[in-house]
Design a protein around this motif. Structure first.
Motif, PDB file in Angstrom:
ATOM      1  N   LEU A   1     -14.070   6.891   3.861  1.00 28.76           N
ATOM      2  CA  LEU A   1     -14.280   5.978   4.982  1.00 28.76           C
ATOM      3  C   LEU A   1     -13.297   4.811   4.963  1.00 28.76           C
ATOM      4  O   LEU A   1     -13.009   4.224   5.993  1.00 28.76           O
ATOM      5  N   ARG A   2     -12.835   4.471   3.795  1.00 29.52           N
ATOM      6  CA  ARG A   2     -11.922   3.328   3.665  1.00 29.52           C
ATOM      7  C   ARG A   2     -10.503   3.717   4.064  1.00 29.52           C
ATOM      8  O   ARG A   2     -10.066   4.842   3.862  1.00 29.52           O
ATOM      9  N   THR A   3      -9.789   2.732   4.576  1.00 35.05           N
ATOM     10  CA  THR A   3      -8.364   2.890   4.798  1.00 35.05           C
ATOM     11  C   THR A   3      -7.702   3.030   3.439  1.00 35.05           C
ATOM     12  O   THR A   3      -8.082   2.336   2.489  1.00 35.05           O
ATOM     13  N   ARG A   4      -6.763   3.928   3.314  1.00 33.10           N
ATOM     14  CA  ARG A   4      -6.096   4.163   2.025  1.00 33.10           C
ATOM     15  C   ARG A   4      -5.616   2.859   1.405  1.00 33.10           C
ATOM     16  O   ARG A   4      -5.018   2.020   2.078  1.00 33.10           O
ATOM     17  N   GLY A   5      -5.891   2.683   0.126  1.00 31.55           N
ATOM     18  CA  GLY A   5      -5.437   1.504  -0.595  1.00 31.55           C
ATOM     19  C   GLY A   5      -6.331   0.287  -0.435  1.00 31.55           C
ATOM     20  O   GLY A   5      -6.068  -0.758  -1.026  1.00 31.55           O
ATOM     21  N   GLN A   6      -7.408   0.398   0.349  1.00 35.04           N
ATOM     22  CA  GLN A   6      -8.307  -0.733   0.555  1.00 35.04           C
ATOM     23  C   GLN A   6      -9.509  -0.636  -0.385  1.00 35.04           C
ATOM     24  O   GLN A   6      -9.866   0.430  -0.847  1.00 35.04           O
ATOM     25  N   SER A   7     -10.118  -1.764  -0.644  1.00 35.27           N
ATOM     26  CA  SER A   7     -11.331  -1.808  -1.457  1.00 35.27           C
ATOM     27  C   SER A   7     -12.283  -2.824  -0.848  1.00 35.27           C
ATOM     28  O   SER A   7     -11.950  -3.488   0.131  1.00 35.27           O
ATOM     29  N   GLY A   8     -13.458  -2.923  -1.424  1.00 35.07           N
ATOM     30  CA  GLY A   8     -14.439  -3.882  -0.930  1.00 35.07           C
ATOM     31  C   GLY A   8     -15.310  -3.289   0.158  1.00 35.07           C
ATOM     32  O   GLY A   8     -15.216  -2.109   0.483  1.00 35.07           O
TER      33      GLY A   8
END
Length: 93
Positions: free
Chosen positions: A55-62
């Protein structure tokens, strides 16, 4: 990543056009995700998309944040959800 997207002037029949990878399918999947999260469960909606990581954009966290504002004539409907995952279990912050 969809961010600060505005869609003024939508009609009962609206077509979305754009190059591959511009977010057309993502827009509709966000709406489908919200519908599933409310009619089944957040966990099921996440699992239907192969897990929180997908679900996250690649390289994103949180946490993931979804905020929607819809104007119907003189009324404004606002909705915001923020969710995260802990030990493989998604939860609403």
């Amino acid at each position: 990543m969809l961010q600060d997207l505005e869609l003024p002037g939508l009609t009962p029949f609206t077509a979305f056009a754009g190059p591959n990878g511009s977010g057309k399918s993502t827009l509709f999947d966000v709406l489908a995700f919200l519908q599933e999260a409310f009619t089944t469960s957040l966990k099921q909606a996440v699992e239907n998309r192969f897990g929180f990581r997908e679900l996250r954009t690649r390289g994103q966290s949180g946490p993931i944040e979804i905020e929607i504002h819809v104007r119907f004539e003189d009324a404004m409907l606002s909705y915001e959800i923020v969710f995260e995952e802990l030990e493989g279990v998604p939860f609403v912050l």
